[in-house]
Design an enzyme around this catalytic site. Structure first.
Site, short mmCIF file in Angstrom:
data_model
loop_
_atom_site.label_atom_id
_atom_site.label_comp_id
_atom_site.label_asym_id
_atom_site.label_seq_id
_atom_site.Cartn_x
_atom_site.Cartn_y
_atom_site.Cartn_z
N PHE A 16 0.83 -1.21 0.00
CA PHE A 16 0.00 0.00 0.00
C PHE A 16 0.86 1.26 0.00
O PHE A 16 0.61 2.20 -0.75
CB PHE A 16 -0.95 -0.01 1.19
CG PHE A 16 -2.05 1.02 1.12
CD1 PHE A 16 -2.78 1.20 -0.04
CD2 PHE A 16 -2.36 1.80 2.22
CE1 PHE A 16 -3.80 2.16 -0.11
CE2 PHE A 16 -3.39 2.76 2.16
CZ PHE A 16 -4.10 2.93 1.00
N TYR A 53 6.54 -7.09 -2.86
CA TYR A 53 5.12 -6.88 -2.56
C TYR A 53 4.24 -6.59 -3.78
O TYR A 53 3.07 -6.92 -3.80
CB TYR A 53 4.94 -5.75 -1.53
CG TYR A 53 5.51 -6.12 -0.18
CD1 TYR A 53 4.89 -7.07 0.61
CD2 TYR A 53 6.68 -5.53 0.29
CE1 TYR A 53 5.41 -7.43 1.85
CE2 TYR A 53 7.21 -5.87 1.53
CZ TYR A 53 6.57 -6.83 2.30
OH TYR A 53 7.10 -7.18 3.52
N ALA A 142 -4.12 -3.12 -2.55
CA ALA A 142 -3.01 -2.43 -3.21
C ALA A 142 -2.76 -2.93 -4.63
O ALA A 142 -2.42 -2.16 -5.52
CB ALA A 142 -1.74 -2.58 -2.36
N LYS A 193 -12.71 -4.55 10.59
CA LYS A 193 -13.17 -5.39 9.47
C LYS A 193 -12.21 -6.56 9.23
O LYS A 193 -12.61 -7.59 8.68
CB LYS A 193 -13.39 -4.56 8.21
CG LYS A 193 -12.17 -3.77 7.75
CD LYS A 193 -11.31 -4.49 6.76
CE LYS A 193 -9.94 -3.89 6.72
NZ LYS A 193 -9.07 -4.43 5.68
N ASP A 246 -15.11 -1.12 3.06
CA ASP A 246 -13.93 -1.95 3.34
C ASP A 246 -14.34 -3.37 3.72
O ASP A 246 -13.66 -4.34 3.38
CB ASP A 246 -13.13 -1.29 4.47
CG ASP A 246 -11.65 -1.66 4.42
OD1 ASP A 246 -11.25 -2.43 3.53
OD2 ASP A 246 -10.90 -1.16 5.26
N SER A 256 -7.38 -10.42 -0.15
CA SER A 256 -7.28 -9.93 1.23
C SER A 256 -6.50 -10.93 2.07
O SER A 256 -6.81 -12.12 2.11
CB SER A 256 -8.69 -9.73 1.80
OG SER A 256 -8.69 -9.87 3.21
N ASN A 258 -6.32 -11.27 5.31
CA ASN A 258 -7.10 -11.85 6.41
C ASN A 258 -8.05 -12.93 5.89
O ASN A 258 -8.20 -13.98 6.50
CB ASN A 258 -7.86 -10.74 7.13
CG ASN A 258 -6.91 -9.77 7.82
OD1 ASN A 258 -6.33 -10.08 8.84
ND2 ASN A 258 -6.70 -8.61 7.22
N VAL A 281 2.04 -10.33 7.34
CA VAL A 281 1.24 -10.09 8.54
C VAL A 281 -0.24 -10.00 8.15
O VAL A 281 -0.60 -9.31 7.22
CB VAL A 281 1.65 -8.74 9.20
CG1 VAL A 281 0.79 -8.47 10.42
CG2 VAL A 281 3.12 -8.77 9.58
N GLU A 283 -3.24 -8.56 9.94
CA GLU A 283 -3.53 -7.75 11.14
C GLU A 283 -4.70 -8.29 11.95
O GLU A 283 -4.76 -8.14 13.15
CB GLU A 283 -3.83 -6.30 10.74
CG GLU A 283 -2.62 -5.48 10.29
CD GLU A 283 -1.81 -4.92 11.45
OE1 GLU A 283 -2.14 -5.17 12.62
OE2 GLU A 283 -0.81 -4.23 11.16
#
Length: 355
Positions: A16, A53, A142, A193, A246, A256, A258, A281, A283
């Site tokens: 990002f 990335y 991103a 979220k 989001d 995503s 997550n 990671v 989050e």
């Protein structure tokens, strides 16, 4: 293009931060991007590519990468801080000698600090005491921004200058920047979220359908806004990009992080295996733990978050979490219209019908 070239510093070498650095450069800003990894700095400066990335993204050649915090921050008018929550405070502390009260400091990190339960803009306020502080949040994968797909985000700040400068620096034909003055609500939306994206990934791996996902997301929105209001945020914020916007993208997309952790666990992998497979990671894993503890403290009803906690940390099978969702109380749909307490009272008043 702005008449005067704005100087922008981006702290962080992730996806990002890299996308925002390039957008700002596209808009004519003078951009320096700081990161610790010397090999990544060399690659961005020589190849205009972030191989770790965003390997297929052509970064604007005007973006200058550096491992030197001082050279990144000196004379910067706008500082975008795109550092994972675990390292956020330590990077801000390292940057402090070169930060000034005139600068606009904006967090792009959707997370909560472990020991303090502070959001990242609160960490910025605590560490600097400066007046121009904001947060960017929204449905911002991103890799899609890198592909120049139409995307919108929110800049939230009580400070009008912060909102305006970020809109000027980052708004372009494919990246729209909307303003909010509910910094706390926008930032909580971005952090919370992530929890429900893990649950949505699990549900998808278990073969649950569109009705299930829609129910999951809507009940997640109820939980998020319930928690945020207990923390002093405005429930209307959750109708916006940082709330429902989001939530939709992060619960619907295998881009995503997550969602991918949840999907792997839904397939039967352990949390450790899911995180190892992701290699980045997520989050939300940390956020579940922190939010469940805080919800108990605030006495906020969050059955989805609690169910997910048991799957992540107590070894409860993922399919059992889905079952507990269906066995929970049938309460109010939108609590800000019909309070949950009123539904519970009506159940008590009309107990005899089933008996």
């Amino acid at each position: 293009m702005a008449e005067q070239q704005i100087k922008v510093a981006v702290l962080g070498g992730g996806s990002f931060g890299t996308a925002l650095a390039s957008i700002a450069a596209d808009n004519g800003a003078h951009v320096r991007q700081w990161m610790r990894d010397e090999a990544l700095v060399a690659q961005i400066n020589q190849e205009h590519r972030n191989g770790r990335y965003l390997p297929h993204y052509a970064i604007n050649p005007a973006v200058q990468a550096t491992t030197d915090l001082r050279s990144a921050l000196e004379n910067a008018e706008l500082v975008l801080i795109a550092i994972p929550s675990k390292a956020f405070r330590s990077v801000v502390q390292a940057a402090k000698p070169w930060l000034t009260a005139q600068q606009i400091l904006v967090s792009t990190t959707k997370g909560i600090e472990q020991d303090s339960f502070l959001l990242m803009s609160q960490v910025l306020t605590e560490e600097t005491g400066f007046p121009h502080i904001g947060v960017i949040a929204g449905p911002n994968l991103a890799s899609e921004i890198a592909d120049k797909q139409l995307t919108a985000t929110v800049i939230a700040s009580a400070d009008a200058l912060t909102r305006t400068r970020v809109q000027q620096a980052l708004g372009c034909r494919y990246f729209r920047v909307y303003a909010s003055d509910d910094r706390h609500g926008v930032e909580l939306g971005g952090a919370l979220k992530n929890i429900y994206a893990i649950a949505a990934g699990m549900a998808a791996a278990l073969g649950m359908g569109e009705n299930t996902r829609s129910m999951l997301m809507t009940r997640a929105l109820a939980e998020m806004s319930r928690f945020a209001v207990a923390e002093g945020a405005n429930p209307m914020t959750f109708l916006g990009l940082a709330g429902v916007g989001d939530l939709i993208v992060t619960c619907s997309s295998n881009l995503s992080r997550n969602y991918r952790v949840g999907y792997a666990m839904g397939e039967g992998r352990s949390l450790e295996e899911a995180i190892a497979a992701l290699g980045q990671v997520a989050e939300g894993v940390n956020t579940v733990k922190l939010v469940c503890a805080k919800a108990k403290e605030l006495d906020v009803y969050m059955p989805l978050a609690e169910g997910l906690y048991h799957v992540l940390f107590d070894g409860v099978p993922a399919q059992d979490m889905a079952r507990t969702l269906m066995m929970g109380e049938q309460s109010s749909d939108v609590e800000f219209i019909l309070p949950r307490e009123a539904v519970q009272q009506a159940h008590l008043d009309n107990r005899g019908w089933h008996e």
